[in-house]
Scaffold this motif. Sequence first.
Motif, short mmCIF file in Angstrom:
data_model
loop_
_atom_site.label_atom_id
_atom_site.label_comp_id
_atom_site.label_asym_id
_atom_site.label_seq_id
_atom_site.Cartn_x
_atom_site.Cartn_y
_atom_site.Cartn_z
N THR A 82 9.27 4.98 8.55
CA THR A 82 8.95 3.58 8.27
C THR A 82 8.77 3.37 6.77
O THR A 82 9.27 2.39 6.19
CB THR A 82 7.67 3.17 9.01
N GLY A 83 8.05 4.29 6.13
CA GLY A 83 7.85 4.20 4.69
C GLY A 83 9.17 4.29 3.92
O GLY A 83 9.36 3.60 2.91
N MET A 84 10.07 5.15 4.39
CA MET A 84 11.37 5.27 3.74
C MET A 84 12.12 3.95 3.77
O MET A 84 12.65 3.49 2.75
CB MET A 84 12.20 6.36 4.46
N VAL B 159 10.18 -3.21 9.34
CA VAL B 159 9.87 -2.13 10.27
C VAL B 159 8.36 -1.93 10.28
O VAL B 159 7.71 -1.88 9.23
CB VAL B 159 10.56 -0.81 9.86
N HIS B 160 7.80 -1.79 11.48
CA HIS B 160 6.37 -1.58 11.64
C HIS B 160 6.12 -0.19 12.22
O HIS B 160 6.73 0.18 13.22
CB HIS B 160 5.76 -2.61 12.60
N GLU B 161 5.22 0.56 11.62
CA GLU B 161 4.69 1.77 12.26
C GLU B 161 3.90 1.30 13.49
O GLU B 161 3.34 0.20 13.51
CB GLU B 161 3.81 2.51 11.26
N LEU B 162 3.86 2.12 14.53
CA LEU B 162 3.33 1.70 15.82
C LEU B 162 1.93 1.11 15.73
O LEU B 162 1.67 0.04 16.29
CB LEU B 162 3.33 2.87 16.80
N ARG C 274 -0.87 7.00 2.46
CA ARG C 274 -0.58 6.73 1.05
C ARG C 274 0.59 5.78 0.83
O ARG C 274 0.63 5.09 -0.19
CB ARG C 274 -0.35 8.05 0.32
N MET C 275 1.54 5.75 1.76
CA MET C 275 2.66 4.81 1.61
C MET C 275 2.40 3.52 2.37
O MET C 275 2.52 2.43 1.82
CB MET C 275 3.97 5.44 2.11
N LEU C 276 2.04 3.65 3.64
CA LEU C 276 1.87 2.46 4.47
C LEU C 276 0.46 1.90 4.41
O LEU C 276 0.25 0.73 4.72
CB LEU C 276 2.24 2.79 5.93
N ARG C 277 -0.51 2.75 4.09
CA ARG C 277 -1.91 2.34 4.03
C ARG C 277 -2.36 1.69 5.35
O ARG C 277 -2.91 0.59 5.37
CB ARG C 277 -2.15 1.39 2.84
N VAL C 278 -2.14 2.40 6.44
CA VAL C 278 -2.53 1.87 7.75
C VAL C 278 -4.04 1.91 7.96
O VAL C 278 -4.56 1.30 8.90
CB VAL C 278 -1.83 2.61 8.91
#
Length: 234
Positions: free
Chosen positions: A80-82, A98-101, A132-136
Motif C-alpha cells: 500500500t505504501g509503495m 489504496v487503503h491498508e485494511l 512510518r509510511m502509512l502512519r496507521v
Amino acid sequence: MRVALFITCFNDTLYPETGKAVVRLLERLGHTVEFPLDQTCCGQMHFNTGYRPEAVPLARRFADVFAGYDAVVSPSASCTGMVRDNHALLTGVQPPRVHELSEFLVDVLGVTDVGAYFPHRVTYHPTCHSLRMLRVGDKPLQLLRAVRGIDLVELPAADSCCGFGGTFAIKNADTSTAMLTDKMRCVLDTGAEVLSAGDNSCLMHIGGGLSRLRTGVRTVHLAEILASTEGDPR
C-alpha cells in the motif's frame, strides 16, 4: 461502494488465506468485494532494489487494473505504501486510492468492532511500513481490542524493526538475524500464543525464527483474526 481487493503477489503466492479472510470480513460487513484477475506485482521489489525503470510498467498496469473502483483494499502496508508514495513518482499519474485494511475499516467504514471472536493470547507487531509510511497508528489495536475472547498483550519495543526489509534480510543477513533475535525475545516475553501483524512478509520472517526455535508461537495475519467468528474451525 465498489470495493476491490489488491492481494499483492506475496500474499497471492504464499498466504492466499489472508486474501480470503479479507473477503469474508468485508462481506460480513455488507460489502461486495471484487478481485481483478489482471492484477500483478506493484513493483515494490524492483523499485527498492534499484530497478526503477522496470517498475514503471507495473505501476501503470496497477492504475489501469484498479481504475473505476471506489476503494482498493490491501492486507499489506508495505505494498500500500509503495502505491501511495511511489507510483505517482514513477508515472506522473496519481494512482487509485489504496487503503491498508485497518485504515479502511476504521477511517472509511467507521467500525472497530467487526464481530470477530478469537479466544487466544495475542500480541501485535506494528510493521515498519504501517508505522512510518502509512502512519496507521493504533488502528490495528483498536480492532483487536474489540475482538471477543481475545487476550491482547502489549509487545515490548513494539516499534523496533523485525529485520526483514525485503532484500535487506538477504544482503545484510547478520544484522537482520540480530534484529530478529531481539524481536523474538520480545514476543516470547509476552507469553503470547499468537503473533499478529498487518504484513505477512514480517510474519514470515519472525515466524520462521520462532518455528526454528520450536517455541510453539504461531503467526496469524490481522485479517485472519478479524475474519474469525465463533464456531469457525479456522
